[in-house]
Design an enzyme around this catalytic site. Structure first.
Site, PDB file in Angstrom:
ATOM      1  CD  GLU A  52      -2.850   0.826   2.603  1.00 18.66           C
ATOM      2  OE1 GLU A  52      -3.890   1.254   2.538  1.00 18.66           O
ATOM      3  OE2 GLU A  52      -2.675  -0.037   3.346  1.00 18.66           O
ATOM      4  CG  LEU A 356      22.839  -3.793  30.421  1.00 22.24           C
ATOM      5  CD1 LEU A 356      24.061  -4.619  30.366  1.00 22.24           C
ATOM      6  CD2 LEU A 356      21.659  -4.318  30.143  1.00 22.24           C
ATOM      7  CB  SER A 357      18.747  -2.275  35.867  1.00 22.26           C
ATOM      8  OG  SER A 357      18.000  -2.901  35.557  1.00 22.26           O
ATOM      9  N   GLY A 358      20.727  -4.954  35.642  1.00 19.70           N
ATOM     10  CA  GLY A 358      20.813  -6.118  36.277  1.00 19.70           C
ATOM     11  C   GLY A 358      19.584  -7.083  35.976  1.00 19.70           C
ATOM     12  N   GLY A 359      18.272  -6.154  35.738  1.00 24.69           N
ATOM     13  CA  GLY A 359      17.224  -6.666  35.739  1.00 24.69           C
ATOM     14  C   GLY A 359      16.557  -7.192  34.534  1.00 24.69           C
ATOM     15  CB  ILE A 360      13.857  -9.473  33.552  1.00 27.61           C
ATOM     16  CG1 ILE A 360      13.915 -10.561  32.308  1.00 27.61           C
ATOM     17  CG2 ILE A 360      12.414  -8.849  33.549  1.00 27.61           C
ATOM     18  CD1 ILE A 360      13.030 -11.924  32.691  1.00 27.61           C
TER      19      ILE A 360
END
Length: 709
Positions: A52, A356-360
């Site tokens: 489209e 980066l926090s170390g969490g998921i």
């Protein structure tokens, strides 16, 4: 008698395309259209369709120039070509398909049903064509008339008839309507249907699209070509391609759903007699014979099929097969990764930066970036020249460089920077997880403590006010506790942008957010903290799905470190840890991530307010919660949803993946100021809850019953 004189009905080769078109990229869009036509021609196609609005997405005088170049394309000779563009007719703007053969325009087909909810506002630009099964004269601009030799061409709801078959257009949203155009067209003898679409990726959405098209030709018979836009068009949406072809309800050719290729052409060769044989059953024939919905036929004096014996002997007919779907985990791995690559290569920046926090959540964001690097390395190894050129430029390699990014970890180290911003409230476990993940994917990683910055803010406040705020665990109030957490969160945003600007030293990085859709829905994040970023690849993905993705990626990407993230308790680590207190996200929110996903889907997709949601969940959760408990959960959700709506106005642009996204910037156009206590609704909930019996079984009651037994 069949239209073809040959007993087989004749063989026809058709082509459908996925193109990575970009608004206002006239040169690039034209090049990709012409390349797709050339590939279709090389494969022997007699009919080619594209997605489209493939010529552009914005009305401009350059449209006529682009269409002129497409009409003059030598590769389009002896091929029926269908391209999409905006067209102004009688001072009204329509979203149209231009169908031409040998430089003659046979039909301009405007779109009749426009998408105007969710992510789409087509009525901002276009008007729907309301004259169903009617055509009018369209006066061609002189530039086009000089090429085609035509003064006027038909515009409207019509079909194109060749000497051996008939082709009808069904555009994107029209397929999803109850009285879809293919029904009447099939009963009037149309054998080939084309659908040029701009359909975005959403988790688990593809099956709906496929099932509708299979159903369209299972009952009516026919050959259905679906073409879809591919790539990021500079917005939250990713168009996932996946062009395909079905015959009589079965998929016979399929393109890729996620790809870094700017042009992908899917072809199939079929016998027209199979369509005619499928349509001979009695009831269908009676309905076709009685139909009074006749379409104007625009004639193209050509045969698209071949019944020559040599062609029959050489042809390889496409066979039916089951459509191959990606798992939701794979959709998360590849959809946002392709979106990030398009965003990066078009933004003139040097890469991405993630705190980066170390969490998921931040783990998932980083893993998606690594997935992007894997896709780049795979495409480069396959010789994709555009990917190689883009990768060299982003990595800072000179134009004459021979660098080819075939190692994803090496390329990741060039374009991806991560940072762990620790405080005295951070744990050794999260610091080690962040460092281990960065090493595993090859990212350039910085590990720092920012206590000096946090203490400076504390000291400044005490100096100005004479008061020293304390955390709750040290006797402070809830207001103090929240303020002290927010200082850390907002400082991380400042540091993220500082490091993103200066870490590469030459060039700058885009900051990626890592707040999931459930946290946005609940408002469980600090306004202007590190959730404030340039783009967010996981902002419309639930915590539940992100966890499943990480479990899948551990083996698929050979990253054992991800197992540590799966089993970690979600925590912001913004409060001090004591002997009897460890901060937990779900405890802070007062609800689980599983419950948040349920609330989100009922609120958005099933359009439920507080009372309707309570009456639904009091039944669904009757085995685990009393009516009063359900009432409290629903009221708590809507209260926090309401008081945090203002945060949606600053929400980082997120990759769209979930149908219950609360993003108000485009998708969920609702007020951000609500009467937070919903007094009337909450009163009704409480009154109803008191009248209902408690059938839940508490742990203690279950044990007592076990003893009695």
């Amino acid at each position: 008698m069949a239209a073809s004189a040959h007993p087989s009905g004749g063989l026809i080769t058709v082509a459908t395309c996925s193109l990575n078109q970009h608004a206002l990229d006239f040169d690039g869009n034209l090049e990709r259209i012409l390349r797709s036509i050339k590939i279709a021609k090389e494969r022997g196609a007699k009919l080619r369709i594209g997605p489209e609005l493939e010529i552009t997405h914005v009305l401009d005088t350059l449209l006529t120039l682009v269409l002129a170049d497409v009409l003059k394309c030598e590769d389009a000779r002896d091929m029926l070509v269908d391209v999409g563009m905006p067209v102004v007719h009688k001072n009204v703007l329509y979203n149209c398909r231009i169908i031409f053969f040998n430089r003659e325009i046979k039909l301009i087909r405007p779109k009749m049903w426009l998408a105007n909810d969710g992510n789409y506002r087509e009525l901002r630009w276009f008007s729907p064509w309301s004259a169903h099964r009617k055509v009018e004269e369209f006066f061609l601009p002189k530039m086009i008339s000089d090429i085609t030799g035509q003064a006027t061409v038909p515009i409207g709801h019509a079909v194109v008839a060749t000497q051996d078959t008939c082709i009808g257009v069904e555009m994107c949203e029209e397929l999803f309507t109850p009285a879809a155009p293919h029904i009447d067209m099939a009963l009037d003898g149309v054998e080939i249907f084309t659908n040029s679409s701009g359909s975005h990726h959403e988790l688990r959405k593809l099956r709906t699209r496929i099932d509708l098209i299979k159903e369209a030709t299972l009952k009516s018979g026919g050959l259905y070509l679906y073409a879809n836009q591919q790539g990021c068009d500079g917005d939250r949406l990713y168009y996932d391609g996946c062009s395909f072809i079905t015959l009589n309800g079965q998929v016979i050719a399929q393109g890729s759903q996620f790809s870094l290729n700017d042009v992908e052409v899917v072809t199939a060769t079929v016998d027209l007699q199979r369509i005619r044989a499928h349509r001979t059953w009695s009831s269908r024939s009676m309905q076709a014979a009685q139909t009074d919905k006749v379409f104007h036929r625009c004639r193209a004096e050509t045969r698209l099929s071949s019944d020559c014996d040599e062609d029959l002997a050489a042809a390889v007919l496409d066979k039916e097969g089951e459509f191959k779907y990606n798992l939701p985990e794979e959709e998360i791995a590849y959809g946002p990764a392709c979106w990030l690559w398009d965003y990066l290569r078009r933004s003139s920046t040097s890469g991405y930066f993630v705190p980066l926090s170390g969490g998921i959540d931040s783990c998932a964001t980083a893993t998606i970036v690594y997935s992007m690097c894997r896709l780049v390395a795979k495409a480069a190894a396959e010789g994709n020249e555009q990917v190689i050129a883009d990768a060299r430029r982003i990595a800072g390699e000179p134009a004459e460089s021979q660098y080819v990014p075939v190692d994803p970890r090496e390329f990741c180290g060039r374009i991806f920077h991560t940072c762990y911003m620790g405080t005295k409230n951070s744990s050794r476990e999260t610091r080690d997880r962040a460092k281990g993940l960065a090493e595993a994917i090859g990212a350039y990683h910085v590990d720092l403590n920012m206590d000096a910055c946090v203490d400076a803010i504390h000291t400044l406040f005490t100096l100005v006010t004479g008061k020293k705020p304390e955390y709750r665990v040290h006797g402070g109030s809830n207001a103090e506790n929240l303020a002290l957490q927010n200082i850390q969160a907002r400082l991380r945003m400042l540091l993220a942008y500082l490091f993103a600007q200066l870490l590469p030293w030459l060039g700058a990085l885009l900051v990626l957010g890592s707040a999931n859709v459930d946290e946005a829905l609940r408002g469980y994040y600090t306004k202007y903290d590190c959730s404030a970023a340039d783009v967010n690849p996981i902002g419309a993905i639930s915590k539940v799905d992100l966890k499943r993705f990480i479990v899948w990626a551990k083996d698929a990407f050979d990253l054992p470190i991800l197992d540590d993230f799966v089993h970690a308790v979600p925590t912001a680590e913004l409060e001090p840890t004591t002997g009897d207190y460890v901060q937990s996200d779900e405890v802070d929110m007062g609800m689980s991530y599983d419950e948040l996903s349920v609330f989100g889907r009922l609120r958005k997709q099933e359009k439920m307010g507080p009372y309707a949601m309570f009456t639904k969940l009091v039944t669904v959760w009757s085995d685990k919660c009393s009516p009063t408990e359900v009432a409290e959960k629903v009221k708590r959700f809507f209260f926090y949803y309401a008081i945090n709506r203002h945060k949606m106005t600053t929400l980082t642009p997120s990759y769209h993946a979930e149908a219950y996204s609360p993003d108000d910037n485009r998708f969920d156009l609702r007020p951000f100021l609500y009467p937070a206590r919903f007094p009337w609704q909450f009163r009704q909930i409480d009154a109803k809850a008191k009248t209902l019996p408690d059938r839940s079984k508490k742990d203690g009651e279950a044990k007592d019953e076990g003893k009695k037994a």
